[in-house]
Structure formats: structure tokens, C-alpha cells
Write an enzyme that holds these catalytic residues in place. Structure first.
Site, PDB file in Angstrom:
ATOM      1  N   GLY A  37      -4.435 -36.949  25.932  1.00  0.00           N
ATOM      2  CA  GLY A  37      -4.121 -38.049  26.714  1.00  0.00           C
ATOM      3  C   GLY A  37      -2.635 -38.486  26.502  1.00  0.00           C
ATOM      4  O   GLY A  37      -1.781 -37.807  25.701  1.00  0.00           O
ATOM      5  N   GLY A  77       5.279 -32.530  29.088  1.00  0.00           N
ATOM      6  CA  GLY A  77       4.945 -31.321  28.651  1.00  0.00           C
ATOM      7  C   GLY A  77       3.620 -31.106  28.883  1.00  0.00           C
ATOM      8  O   GLY A  77       3.540 -29.993  29.286  1.00  0.00           O
ATOM      9  N   HIS A  78       2.674 -32.001  29.050  1.00  0.00           N
ATOM     10  CA  HIS A  78       1.395 -31.772  29.453  1.00  0.00           C
ATOM     11  C   HIS A  78       1.365 -31.270  30.952  1.00  0.00           C
ATOM     12  O   HIS A  78       0.765 -30.436  31.287  1.00  0.00           O
ATOM     13  CB  HIS A  78       0.355 -32.781  29.213  1.00  0.00           C
ATOM     14  CG  HIS A  78       0.162 -33.692  27.961  1.00  0.00           C
ATOM     15  ND1 HIS A  78       0.782 -34.744  27.499  1.00  0.00           N
ATOM     16  CD2 HIS A  78      -0.408 -32.988  26.800  1.00  0.00           C
ATOM     17  CE1 HIS A  78       0.608 -35.053  26.340  1.00  0.00           C
ATOM     18  NE2 HIS A  78      -0.380 -34.194  25.895  1.00  0.00           N
ATOM     19  N   GLN A 132     -10.392 -34.574  14.272  1.00  0.00           N
ATOM     20  CA  GLN A 132      -8.969 -33.774  13.879  1.00  0.00           C
ATOM     21  C   GLN A 132      -8.048 -34.736  13.058  1.00  0.00           C
ATOM     22  O   GLN A 132      -6.949 -34.340  12.661  1.00  0.00           O
ATOM     23  CB  GLN A 132      -8.409 -33.089  15.074  1.00  0.00           C
ATOM     24  CG  GLN A 132      -7.805 -33.771  16.065  1.00  0.00           C
ATOM     25  CD  GLN A 132      -7.088 -32.779  17.133  1.00  0.00           C
ATOM     26  OE1 GLN A 132      -8.227 -32.398  17.884  1.00  0.00           O
ATOM     27  NE2 GLN A 132      -5.988 -32.977  17.304  1.00  0.00           N
ATOM     28  N   GLU A 163       3.397 -24.376  23.159  1.00  0.00           N
ATOM     29  CA  GLU A 163       4.092 -23.626  21.875  1.00  0.00           C
ATOM     30  C   GLU A 163       4.486 -24.997  21.131  1.00  0.00           C
ATOM     31  O   GLU A 163       4.861 -24.508  19.869  1.00  0.00           O
ATOM     32  CB  GLU A 163       4.996 -22.660  22.456  1.00  0.00           C
ATOM     33  CG  GLU A 163       4.676 -21.530  22.850  1.00  0.00           C
ATOM     34  CD  GLU A 163       5.801 -20.549  23.498  1.00  0.00           C
ATOM     35  OE1 GLU A 163       6.664 -21.113  23.743  1.00  0.00           O
ATOM     36  OE2 GLU A 163       5.316 -19.480  23.968  1.00  0.00           O
ATOM     37  N   ASP A 215       2.760 -27.172  19.470  1.00  0.00           N
ATOM     38  CA  ASP A 215       1.749 -26.965  18.637  1.00  0.00           C
ATOM     39  C   ASP A 215       1.542 -25.638  18.240  1.00  0.00           C
ATOM     40  O   ASP A 215       0.534 -25.012  18.403  1.00  0.00           O
ATOM     41  CB  ASP A 215       0.545 -27.611  18.786  1.00  0.00           C
ATOM     42  CG  ASP A 215       0.992 -29.013  19.195  1.00  0.00           C
ATOM     43  OD1 ASP A 215       1.095 -30.057  18.300  1.00  0.00           O
ATOM     44  OD2 ASP A 215       0.858 -29.530  20.329  1.00  0.00           O
TER      45      ASP A 215
HETATM   46  P1  AMP Z   1      -2.055 -33.220  22.781  1.00  0.00           P
HETATM   47  O1  AMP Z   1      -2.313 -34.014  23.747  1.00  0.00           O
HETATM   48  O2  AMP Z   1      -0.628 -33.638  21.861  1.00  0.00           O
HETATM   49  O3  AMP Z   1      -3.148 -32.522  21.702  1.00  0.00           O
HETATM   50  O4  AMP Z   1      -1.318 -31.881  23.467  1.00  0.00           O
HETATM   51  C1  AMP Z   1      -2.232 -31.374  24.350  1.00  0.00           C
HETATM   52  C2  AMP Z   1      -1.591 -30.133  24.876  1.00  0.00           C
HETATM   53  O5  AMP Z   1      -0.237 -30.236  25.247  1.00  0.00           O
HETATM   54  C3  AMP Z   1      -1.285 -28.913  23.418  1.00  0.00           C
HETATM   55  O6  AMP Z   1      -1.388 -27.892  23.782  1.00  0.00           O
HETATM   56  C4  AMP Z   1       0.230 -29.323  23.193  1.00  0.00           C
HETATM   57  O7  AMP Z   1       0.789 -28.027  22.524  1.00  0.00           O
HETATM   58  C5  AMP Z   1       0.617 -29.353  24.706  1.00  0.00           C
HETATM   59  N1  AMP Z   1       1.948 -29.940  24.579  1.00  0.00           N
HETATM   60  C6  AMP Z   1       2.448 -31.476  23.782  1.00  0.00           C
HETATM   61  N2  AMP Z   1       3.672 -31.517  24.026  1.00  0.00           N
HETATM   62  C7  AMP Z   1       4.068 -30.453  24.691  1.00  0.00           C
HETATM   63  C8  AMP Z   1       5.596 -30.015  25.106  1.00  0.00           C
HETATM   64  N3  AMP Z   1       6.467 -30.833  24.791  1.00  0.00           N
HETATM   65  N4  AMP Z   1       5.873 -28.862  25.646  1.00  0.00           N
HETATM   66  C9  AMP Z   1       4.850 -28.087  25.847  1.00  0.00           C
HETATM   67  N5  AMP Z   1       3.435 -28.301  25.624  1.00  0.00           N
HETATM   68  C10 AMP Z   1       3.138 -29.440  24.990  1.00  0.00           C
END
Ligand code: AMP
Length: 284
Positions: free
Chosen positions: A30, A35-36, A60, A154, A156
Site C-alpha cells: 500500500g 511505481g506501484h 516481514q 526491480e 526490490d
Molecule cells: P511495496 O509496497 O514497497 O512492498 O512494493 C510493492 C511492489 O512494488 C514491489 O514489487 C516493489 O518492487 C514495487 N515497487 C516499489 N517501488 C517501485 C518503483 N519505484 N518502481 C518500480 N516498482 C516499484
């Protein structure tokens, strides 16, 4: 549409399956940003139906990390998900995902443990148990949704490599789609944790992408010796930065590289104040 229970989500997906529709899953914690959104749009373009999970996964987070203060913006997330054309937000509670047990002790939960070689380095070194929690929750989400495709960023990169390994080793019938890092114009990689940064700290945070872009430029000019490339980073660092790691590793199996090549990922983690930030770049 938001669904909070596993049962309801399974019924919805079952209906789609009966119609022969393909399903994409975008797992997130969330506080959604562009990016998301790029992951969600990729899923929407590739699959008939898209599920976006929003779950701040307690298992986690390590002791002392930001589980309690992690940003939670479910209404705005729902809006972004529907604007991006996805079909449903799956937002379970910790109890829905794990029952009562995990709050008392992890001894009451079956875990998916990735190989030690993949987790004894980079983020796994300081975040002990983090990737066990990630693999466990993603495995559960795969079992709940049974998607054809799952989309990961990518951003992460260690997580992405570990999840690909999990899917291969456990024969999970899903294809993982890697999505490129979305950055601000400044170069800063978007992250939900950027919300913790003051305006001043945001300027300090630019050092991650500056170091990575500079290393890539040096590599493109022909420097391949990793020690030499690491050396170039120090000119960018000051006392506001606390470097955790800057490492060169293989894009498939995370083996260390002494000489950089086109299969090399440069990984960086550092703290600006109390905020821990990560970034990476592929040399090619
Ligand atoms: P998170 O909510 O931070 O767990 O991220 C969820 C998904 O979004 C994971 O697969 C992240 O790698 C991806 N994600 C987060 N930030 C970015 C970004 N700046 N660019 C691309 N994917 C992202």
C-alpha cells in the site's frame, strides 16, 4: 472494489476462471505511488483481470523496524487501483492472513524459507528473517489468488531474484514479470518510505541514484574493476549518509562480482537520518 476476506476473493476469482479469463496479481504493502501504478498497468495490459493486494505484512518486519508507522492510505490506494484499470483491491487484516497465532509467536506459523546463500547478503544481512516473511506471504497470496502472472518491481531486486527462485524451486504455476524502477525526475527511486524524508533529507537521498548512475557511466567508459568502481562512490557521500552496502552481484544468483560485466547489478543501501533507502542498477 475492496475485498477483505480470502473466501470472497476466492469466489470472485473462481467466477473469472469459469469464464476462462487470465488473472494478474500485484502484491503491495500500500501507500501506492507511480511505481506501484506501473506494475498495475502492466498487469492490466497483459491479463484479463488484475488483483492488487494491499497488506502491510507484519512477519516481514524485524523487531525495531517501522511496522507501526508504515504509511497506510487504503482509500487513496483504492482510487489509484481503479484509475489504473485493475479490478479489485485485496486488503486482508493480519488476523485474516495469519489467524491469532502470529501475534503471540512465529512458532505457530509454517514458513517458506529461501536458500541461505540468497539471504545472507545485501538486505538480508541487516534484516534477518525479512525474506522468510516475504516468501511466506507471497506464497500465501499465490495460493489464495492462483494468478497466471505476478508483477514485481526491480526496485526490490534481491526480493525479485529470491521470489523467482522460490517459484522455480517449488514449481509454483505462476510467471513472475519484472518491472523497471520508476524514478522521480531527480533520479530518486519512488518508495513508500520516501514519505519519511524531510525536504532536506530528500536532497541527501539523491546520492543513491547519483552513485549508481555514475558507476554505470564509468562502466560504459570501460572501467570494469569493481574496487575501482566502488571507489568512485566516496566522492558523493557526506556525514548525512550512513552507507550500509555498495555491492556488485550477479543478476541471477547474487554471486559477488570482482569484475563488472553486463550481468552485474550494483546494489546500494544507506540511511539518511533514520530512513533506510535502497536502490540498484543493472550494468549493460
Ligand atoms: P511495496 O509496497 O514497497 O512492498 O512494493 C510493492 C511492489 O512494488 C514491489 O514489487 C516493489 O518492487 C514495487 N515497487 C516499489 N517501488 C517501485 C518503483 N519505484 N518502481 C518500480 N516498482 C516499484
Amino acid at each position: 472494489m475492496i475485498i477483505h476476506t480470502i473466501k470472497e476473493l476466492r469466489e470472485l476469482v473462481k467466477g473469472w476462471r469459469k469464464e476462462g479469463l487470465s488473472v494478474g496479481l500485484v502484491p503491495t504493502m500500500g501507500a501506492l505511488h507511480a511505481g506501484h501504478r506501473s506494475l498495475i498497468e502492466k498487469s492490466v495490459s497483459k491479463c484479463d483481470k488484475t488483483v492488487v493486494s494491499v497488506f502491510v505484512n507484519p512477519i516481514q518486519f524485524c523487531p525495531g523496524e517501522d511496522l507501526d508507522k508504515y504509511p497506510r492510505t487504503l482509500n487513496a490506494d483504492e482510487q489509484l487501483v481503479s484509475d489504473a484499470g485493475a479490478d479489485v483491491v485485496f486488503a486482508p487484516s493480519p488476523k485474516e492472513m495469519y489467524g491469532e497465532g502470529h501475534i503471540l509467536s512465529n512458532d505457530f506459523l509454517t514458513y517458506v524459507i529461501p536458500p541461505y546463500f540468497y539471504v545472507d547478503k545485501l538486505c538480508g544481512k541487516s534484516r534477518v528473517g525479512h525474506f522468510d516473511g516475504v516468501c511466506t506471504v507471497v506464497n500465501k497470496l499465490f495460493n489464495i489468488v492462483q494468478p497466471d502472472f505476478a508483477f514485481f518491481g526491480e526496485k526490490d531486486r534481491q526480493q525479485l531474484i529470491i521470489l523467482k527462485k522460490m517459484v522455480k524451486d517449488l514449481n509454483i504455476p505462476v510467471e513472475i514479470i519484472a518491472c523497471p524502477i520508476v524514478r522521480e525526475e531527480s533520479g530518486l527511486a519512488l518508495s513508500s518510505r520516501n514519505k519519511y524524508l524531510s525536504d532536506e533529507q530528500k536532497k541527501d537521498a539523491l546520492v543513491l541514484s547519483k552513485i549508481l548512475f555514475n558507476i554505470k557511466a564509468c562502466y560504459n567508459k570501460g572501467i570494469t574493476n569493481v574496487s575501482e568502481l566502488v571507489e568512485t562512490a566516496y566522492a558523493f557521500l557526506n556525514s548525512n549518509h550512513s552507507l550500509e552496502y555498495l555491492e556488485f552481484r550477479d543478476c541471477e544468483n547474487l554471486e559477488e562480482k570482482k569484475v563488472a560485466d553486463s550481468d552485474t547489478i550494483v546494489f546500494i543501501a544507506l540511511k539518511v537520518g533514520n530512513v533506510r533507502l535502497i536502490d540498484n542498477i543493472k550494468l549493460s
